[in-house]
Design an enzyme around this catalytic site. Structure first.
Site, PDB file in Angstrom:
ATOM      1  N   ASP A 231       0.846  -1.200   0.000  1.00 47.63           N
ATOM      2  CA  ASP A 231       0.000   0.000   0.000  1.00 47.63           C
ATOM      3  C   ASP A 231       0.883   1.253   0.000  1.00 47.63           C
ATOM      4  OD1 ASP A 231      -1.864   1.962   0.566  1.00 47.63           O
ATOM      5  OD2 ASP A 231      -2.250   1.286   2.621  1.00 47.63           O
ATOM      6  N   HIS A 404      -2.715   3.455   7.550  1.00 41.28           N
ATOM      7  CA  HIS A 404      -1.751   3.109   6.503  1.00 41.28           C
ATOM      8  C   HIS A 404      -0.318   3.313   6.980  1.00 41.28           C
ATOM      9  CE1 HIS A 404      -5.157   3.066   3.710  1.00 41.28           C
ATOM     10  NE2 HIS A 404      -5.581   4.086   4.429  1.00 41.28           N
TER      11      HIS A 404
HETATM   12 ZN   LIG Z   1      -8.190   1.196   1.280  1.00 40.71          ZN
HETATM   13 ZN   LIG Z   2      -8.764   0.385   4.535  1.00 42.24          ZN
END
Ligand SMILES: [Zn+2]
Ligand SMILES: [Zn+2]
Length: 593
Positions: A231, A404
């Site tokens: 990510d 994240h």
């Molecule tokens: Zn996402």
């Molecule tokens: Zn998510």
């Protein structure tokens, strides 16, 4: 395969590539692609969304006649897509091969990973969905709004389990920490090697401040990883994520200072944060009332699955708030982004059935502002502030503790996993490139071992190389507007933009059926272009112009109304542009009497 009429891409070149791919026939292309490679067959990978934006995440792996799909999310509309509800991934390619789809793995329950499911499930032949319990419940809750979508067939998975999708693909799953429980990552075992897709994750920190769960990553690293996907959402954020413990402490400190009611606005999808807030409230002896449909249903699902077990008596129905003293109440609600119909906005506007703002209220907005919502958040804060409430906007907590992994955490994972190839996912190009740079530095990878693939580009993975092909699968936007999926195309959007920016002008010309002469002075209606009453002079000129256009039409043949409309549109359009430097939409109406 049914060719879609929706053709929107942010760049013209994309739209063209997508067109040619379709014209060539995607099925054929893919067969030749695997066969002509000769010596070694490749695993094909492509993302249908999520690599040029944040949202509509969907990707797949393909080998021979087997396909495994990961996620099926949606994207919220942009400025350039007025009136659109959602944008979903383009599944044209997969629809042509639906008999090959062995399953869809859903990494977690956020809308950018599950949101497209009700729209695409039928088109993909309702393949089994592999996911965790909580994610399944969230998907099922949403399916209630889509009675025509097929009933999903779930196969439940847990961290540590291994499943086989067919002859060529299998996966070993592992748990990851995100800001919603039961996020899952996987090692996809493919004929060319192991590919890691960790879903979305961040590190969790213990009371000693040390990251937890490193064993998992170490174990992943021992599995000989061919390609690591990571990510990229946090790739520009330096440092480590702020520990949720610190977030908890900060919120607790803040709550302790409140003398009256506490009202907290946040995202319904931040289930972990909601759980923390409920825990703190219970610790401080406050009852929690929940306002907002999505938040209520998420919390109910979490409770049903055994989360928030100890907090059962803490949660009260919103209509009971008045029965408790103000300093014994906390209201959790949606709408910290200033969304017009969400709870907090209704509270601010005095439209909420059970809650009106009191000067003694402490209102906490516990979420960062999504770009584009700044103005409505300011208005919301203004309105609450005018009613005397004390407002705290804890966006900093969110930036430093988003779901994240930021740079240092990404680097730690890279080092522990030690992949041969690195393929950044989720995020705009600049974010993925930053992520690729981190991997180049951290793992000493040559740039050609870090792969930046845009949406729809087919990537071929072989044992010793990963290549970007020239094959571009359709990946242009599919837009959902009301009940229509994919029926709003570039033309409709262009009209909406013109109407929004330049307004419109309707000219009605009545002509004689017999001789084509204009019968009366043309009528003109304008919306959003100019104020007619103050522009009579200009309107008279437009009328004169229309009479002269009609006058020039040859009389001896039957009237071609389409042709007449076209020249009225062109010439009046040009005339108005010369006079006003504006380009309203011009709608000529020809009436033959
Ligand atoms: Zn996402
Ligand atoms: Zn998510």
């Amino acid at each position: 395969m049914t060719p879609r009429t929706t053709t929107l891409s942010r760049s013209g070149s994309h739209a063209r590539t997508a067109q040619t791919t379709r014209a060539r026939g995607t099925q054929k292309t893919s067969q030749t692609a695997t066969k002509t490679q000769g010596q070694e067959e490749s695993v094909r990978f492509a993302a249908l969304g999520g690599l040029e934006e944040i949202g509509r995440n969907m990707m797949f792996f393909e080998y021979k006649d087997e396909i495994v799909v990961i996620d099926a999310g949606l994207q919220f509309p942009e400025e350039e897509t007025p009136g659109i509800d959602y944008i979903i991934p383009n599944t044209t390619y997969l629809e042509g091969k639906k008999q090959n789809i062995k399953g869809i793995v859903i990494t977690h329950g956020h809308y950018d990973h599950i949101g497209a499911i009700p729209y695409i499930l039928d088109r993909l032949g309702n393949p089994p969905i592999y996911t965790t319990n909580l994610t399944k419940e969230i998907i099922m809750k949403r399916q209630e709004d889509f009675p025509n979508s097929p009933k999903p067939a779930f196969i439940m998975i847990n961290g540590g389990e291994k499943v086989s999708f067919g002859n060529y693909f299998s996966a070993t799953f592992f748990d990851v920490v995100h800001n919603i429980p039961e996020g899952i990552g996987m090692i996809l075992h493919t004929p060319i090697g192991n590919v890691v897709h960790p879903g979305e994750f961040k590190f969790d920190y213990g009371h000693d401040g040390k990251p937890k769960g490193l064993d998992t990553w170490k174990w992943v690293g021992e599995q000989k990883i061919h390609t690591l996907m990571l990510d990229s959402t946090g790739s520009e954020t330096p440092g480590y994520a702020l520990s949720e413990r610190i977030v908890e402490q900060e919120l607790e400190k803040l709550f302790r200072t409140a003398e009256g009611r506490i009202i907290v606005g946040t995202f319904a999808s931040l289930l972990d944060r909601l759980g923390e807030i409920i825990k703190i409230a219970s610790k401080l002896g406050r009852k929690v009332a929940i306002s907002g449909f999505s938040m209520k249903s998420n919390i109910e699902i979490a409770q049903r699955l055994g989360y928030l077990k100890d907090q059962k008596s803490t949660i009260i129905p919103i209509e009971e708030v008045k029965r408790h003293k103000d300093d014994k109440v906390l209201v959790l609600c949606t709408g910290a982004q200033g969304e017009p119909n969400a709870s907090l906005m209704r509270i601010a506007n005095g439209e909420h059935r059970y809650i009106t703002v009191k000067p003694t209220d402490t209102i906490v907005l516990s979420s960062s502002v999504v770009p584009g919502n700044e103005r409505s958040v300011q208005n919301l804060k203004d309105s609450l502030s005018r009613q005397g409430a004390t407002i705290f906007h804890y966006k900093m907590l969110d930036i430093h503790s988003s779901g994240h992994a930021p740079q240092e955490e990404l680097k730690m994972v890279m080092k522990l996993v030690k992949p041969k190839f690195f393929l950044p996912i989720h995020g705009y190009y600049f974010m993925r490139r930053r992520n690729a740079k981190l991997a180049q530095e951290e793992l000493n990878l040559k740039p050609e071992y870090t792969i930046l693939a845009d949406n729809g580009i087919v990537v071929e993975l072989r044992k010793n190389e990963v290549t970007l092909t020239k094959e571009q699968l359709p990946s242009y936007y599919v837009m959902v507007d009301g009940l229509g999926v994919g029926d709003v195309g570039e033309v409709v959007l262009r009209d909406r933009r013109t109407l929004a920016q330049e307004g419109m002008l309707v000219v009605i010309a009545s002509l004689s059926k017999q001789n084509g002469r204009i019968l009366k002075n043309p009528d003109i209606i304008s919306r959003g272009f100019i104020y007619l009453k103050e522009n009579q002079g200009l309107l008279d000129e437009v009328r004169k112009k229309i009479r002269s256009i009609v006058g020039r039409i040859p009389r001896h043949q039957p009237l071609d109304a389409d042709y007449l409309k076209t020249i009225i549109r062109d010439q009046i359009g040009q005339f108005l542009y010369n006079k006003t430097k504006r380009r309203p939409m011009i709608l000529p109406v020809i009436i033959e009497v």
